[in-house]
Design an enzyme around this catalytic site. Structure first.
Site, short mmCIF file in Angstrom:
data_model
loop_
_atom_site.label_atom_id
_atom_site.label_comp_id
_atom_site.label_asym_id
_atom_site.label_seq_id
_atom_site.Cartn_x
_atom_site.Cartn_y
_atom_site.Cartn_z
N LYS A 36 -39.33 -5.02 39.96
CA LYS A 36 -39.19 -3.56 40.13
C LYS A 36 -40.56 -2.90 40.07
O LYS A 36 -40.87 -2.01 40.84
CB LYS A 36 -38.32 -2.98 39.00
CG LYS A 36 -36.84 -2.99 39.29
CD LYS A 36 -36.15 -2.09 38.26
CE LYS A 36 -34.69 -2.40 38.16
NZ LYS A 36 -34.01 -1.64 37.11
N THR A 121 -29.19 7.21 26.21
CA THR A 121 -28.02 7.62 25.44
C THR A 121 -27.82 6.64 24.28
O THR A 121 -27.67 5.43 24.50
CB THR A 121 -26.78 7.64 26.35
OG1 THR A 121 -27.04 8.54 27.42
CG2 THR A 121 -25.54 8.07 25.58
N PHE A 152 -28.58 14.58 30.90
CA PHE A 152 -27.25 14.89 31.44
C PHE A 152 -27.20 14.76 32.96
O PHE A 152 -26.23 15.18 33.58
CB PHE A 152 -26.83 16.30 31.04
CG PHE A 152 -26.80 16.51 29.55
CD1 PHE A 152 -25.73 16.05 28.79
CD2 PHE A 152 -27.86 17.12 28.89
CE1 PHE A 152 -25.72 16.21 27.41
CE2 PHE A 152 -27.85 17.29 27.52
CZ PHE A 152 -26.77 16.84 26.77
N LEU A 153 -28.26 14.19 33.56
CA LEU A 153 -28.28 14.13 35.03
C LEU A 153 -27.09 13.33 35.56
O LEU A 153 -26.57 12.44 34.89
CB LEU A 153 -29.59 13.54 35.54
CG LEU A 153 -29.95 12.09 35.25
CD1 LEU A 153 -29.19 11.09 36.08
CD2 LEU A 153 -31.44 11.89 35.46
N GLY A 270 -7.59 9.76 40.25
CA GLY A 270 -8.11 8.68 41.09
C GLY A 270 -7.94 7.32 40.45
O GLY A 270 -7.01 7.10 39.65
N CYS A 277 -22.31 5.34 32.58
CA CYS A 277 -22.26 6.29 31.46
C CYS A 277 -20.89 6.35 30.82
O CYS A 277 -20.73 5.92 29.68
CB CYS A 277 -22.70 7.66 31.94
SG CYS A 277 -24.47 7.71 32.29
N1 LIG Z 1 -27.59 6.57 34.96
C1 LIG Z 1 -27.17 7.74 34.57
O1 LIG Z 1 -26.50 8.49 35.30
C2 LIG Z 1 -27.50 8.23 33.18
C3 LIG Z 1 -27.34 9.60 32.88
C4 LIG Z 1 -27.65 10.04 31.59
C5 LIG Z 1 -28.06 9.13 30.64
N2 LIG Z 1 -28.18 7.80 30.95
C6 LIG Z 1 -28.65 6.89 29.91
O2 LIG Z 1 -30.04 6.62 30.15
C7 LIG Z 1 -30.36 5.27 29.81
C8 LIG Z 1 -30.93 4.55 31.02
O3 LIG Z 1 -29.94 4.53 32.04
P1 LIG Z 1 -30.32 4.09 33.52
O4 LIG Z 1 -29.10 4.30 34.34
O5 LIG Z 1 -31.59 4.69 33.92
O6 LIG Z 1 -30.53 2.51 33.29
P2 LIG Z 1 -31.28 1.48 34.23
O7 LIG Z 1 -30.75 0.14 33.88
O8 LIG Z 1 -31.19 1.95 35.64
O9 LIG Z 1 -32.80 1.60 33.79
C9 LIG Z 1 -33.34 1.09 32.61
C10 LIG Z 1 -34.69 0.46 32.98
O10 LIG Z 1 -35.43 0.17 31.81
C11 LIG Z 1 -36.14 -1.04 32.01
N3 LIG Z 1 -36.58 -1.56 30.72
C12 LIG Z 1 -35.84 -2.18 29.76
N4 LIG Z 1 -36.61 -2.48 28.71
C13 LIG Z 1 -37.87 -2.04 28.99
C14 LIG Z 1 -39.12 -2.06 28.30
N5 LIG Z 1 -39.22 -2.60 27.09
N6 LIG Z 1 -40.20 -1.52 28.90
C15 LIG Z 1 -40.11 -0.99 30.14
N7 LIG Z 1 -38.95 -0.94 30.84
C16 LIG Z 1 -37.85 -1.46 30.27
C17 LIG Z 1 -35.15 -1.90 32.78
O11 LIG Z 1 -35.76 -2.98 33.45
C18 LIG Z 1 -34.54 -0.87 33.72
O12 LIG Z 1 -35.23 -0.80 34.95
C19 LIG Z 1 -29.06 4.67 29.28
O13 LIG Z 1 -29.02 4.82 27.90
C20 LIG Z 1 -28.00 5.53 29.93
O14 LIG Z 1 -26.81 5.57 29.18
C21 LIG Z 1 -27.92 7.34 32.19
#
Ligand SMILES: NC(=O)c1ccc[n+]([C@@H]2O[C@H](COP(=O)([O-])OP(=O)(O)OC[C@H]3O[C@@H](n4cnc5c(N)ncnc54)[C@H](O)[C@@H]3O)[C@@H](O)[C@H]2O)c1
Length: 456
Positions: A36, A121, A152-153, A270, A277
């Site tokens: 990545k 989260t 909250f996105l 649905g 999330c």
């Molecule tokens: N996806 C959503 O819609 C959303 C919305 C609000 C909150 N969240 C929360 O945000 C957090 C992240 O979600 P996401 O969807 O972005 O997850 P994701 O899996 O897409 O991204 C997490 C990234 O962190 C990287 N990572 C892990 N350990 C690492 C480290 N030590 N150093 C650098 N990078 C590291 C992973 O390789 C990955 O690319 C979660 O807690 C999720 O619940 C997600």
């Protein structure tokens, strides 16, 4: 302008990094996954999110956004946003391994002062653990504050949500941290930015800022997602009642949603909620609630109702096709919702797995999610367009409400299918219109009796 590190370049991290750069900060975004990181350094994105690519390109070129390793990002920055994943453990609790790993790296690498911000989260009291961990592993010259800033996105409109949030929640326990958080978000709070989504954006409403302690901020996030999940399971339960009693959920939901105390959003029945999330946050909230001695059976029920959606949907298909073995089934939509390529915990995948287990022959089309789906489900056929997916099919299952499906040429679809049966898992298409094109239409919570009366 502040020097900011964003750790984790996933849906949340990369959006946060690019948007913070867009409002003028200098952002170092770290990613531990080597492939990545290489992709990002070359200017490509590891996932699809509307408007994000142009934002990343622009800010890289302007020198405000760079991609690097975690220690380097920590070394360069004053504030550090932790945006790593918090997936569910086997027992439903949040797996905080990645958060702990980042905390340890910060404690060992940072010198001087750092503001460490949880954006991932996490369950309530994680901030406390973070503070403890930073203290235990820190080098002598490192001082810090911890803040919670839940995200909250919504995937599919993540960039827009950053610039026009419903609210910004900040959990802090020192004036220093509060001031720094205000400074970071100042352009949003004062609406001083050029909206990168709508060139002639006129939305200048100032988002409310909720400042609280860290525990409360953490709770806001889990409680919000659990409430929305509860709304979805509620309307799904009422949809089942509509089918059993002979009523139309579309009208029932409209009637409920017009009550301003309730609101119309998240009242669409649905195949159940999915994504990274709601399912995991709900589970984690239940586990932390129970661990702290509370009876969370209300939310356990929400989870149960959601899990039943997949079985109930497959049962609808089975009722029509009788035996699934050898039947050709076309699928429209794999992503857990439209405008994203995210398939994590998508109900579509669970449905397809059930169909495959019963011997069905599945062809699928999704505008964005097929590359990711191929890794999880290599055994189905992936198609170039929605029409190819229905060739010779005895049923078409609509599983994600992509706008493209709303414009499909239904005449052509009917001619291509062996049997014109459309099972709409999202109630996306207008029942009367589909029937008028010669289909048998099965939606969610729409009793055939009611349809017959309405058509008569
Ligand atoms: N996806 C959503 O819609 C959303 C919305 C609000 C909150 N969240 C929360 O945000 C957090 C992240 O979600 P996401 O969807 O972005 O997850 P994701 O899996 O897409 O991204 C997490 C990234 O962190 C990287 N990572 C892990 N350990 C690492 C480290 N030590 N150093 C650098 N990078 C590291 C992973 O390789 C990955 O690319 C979660 O807690 C999720 O619940 C997600």
């Amino acid at each position: 302008m502040m020097q900011i590190a964003v750790i984790g370049a996933g849906y949340v991290g990369l959006t946060t990094a690019a948007c913070l750069a867009e409002i003028g900060h200098e952002v170092s975004c770290a990613e531990s996954n080597v492939q990545k990181l290489e992709l990002l350094k070359r200017g490509a994105l590891p996932f699809f999110e509307p408007h994000l690519e142009e934002l990343v390109q622009r800010n890289r070129q302007a020198g405000r956004l760079s991609f690097t390793s975690t220690p380097e990002a920590i070394a360069r920055s004053h504030a550090i946003f932790i945006c790593v994943g918090t997936p569910p453990l086997e027992n439903g609790e949040a797996d905080l391994t990645a958060i702990e790993g980042v905390a340890r790296t910060i404690a060992q690498q940072a010198t001087g002062y750092r503001l460490v911000i949880e954006k991932s989260t996490v369950p309530v009291q994680t901030g406390r653990q973070l503070q403890r961990h930073l203290r235990l592993y820190r080098r002598a010259e490192f001082t810090y504050d911890v803040a919670s800033n839940p995200e909250f996105l919504r995937e599919g409109s993540a960039v827009e949500d950053f610039f026009h949030p419903d609210r910004i929640v900040i959990g802090v326990e020192s004036p220093n941290a509060a001031n720094a958080m205000r400074e970071i978000y100042e352009p949003i709070l004062e609406q001083q930015f050029a909206c990168p989504v709508h060139a002639s954006c006129e939305d200048r409403s100032v988002p409310p800022l909720v400042i609280t302690d860290i525990n409360s901020a953490e709770l806001v996030k889990h409680a919000s997602n659990s409430f929305l999940a509860m709304k979805i399971s509620f309307i799904n339960l009422i949809a089942d009642l509509c089918e059993a009693a002979g009523a139309d959920i579309t009208k029932v939901a409209e009637g409920i949603g017009l009550d301003r105390r309730i609101g119309a959003s998240f009242l669409r029945p649905g195949i159940g909620f999915g994504g990274f999330c709601f399912p995991k946050d709900l589970q984690a909230f239940v586990r932390i609630g129970e661990r702290l001695g509370l009876d969370f059976s209300l939310l356990r029920e929400v989870e149960k109702i959601n899990l039943r959606r997949v079985d109930q949907f497959v049962e609808k298909v089975r009722r029509e096709l009788w035996v699934l073995r050898g039947k050709k089934i076309g699928i429209w939509g794999l992503a857990f919702k439209p405008d994203t390529d995210d398939i994590r915990f998508a109900p579509s995948l669970a449905i397809i797995q059930r169909l495959l287990a019963e011997g069905a022959d599945v062809s699928a089309y999704d505008p964005q999610a097929m590359t990711k789906a191929k890794e999880e489900l290599p055994e189905i056929r992936y198609c170039q367009n929605p029409y190819e997916a229905v060739e010779g099919a005895e049923a078409l299952l609509l599983l994600t409400e992509w706008e493209e499906f709303g414009h499909a040429d239904l005449e052509r679809v009917r001619r291509l299918m062996d049997r014109p049966l459309l099972v709409d898992g999202r109630n996306m298409l207008a029942r009367e219109k589909v029937i008028a094109h010669g289909f048998q239409y099965i939606g969610i919570g729409q009793s055939a009796e009611v349809g017959a009366v309405a058509l008569a």
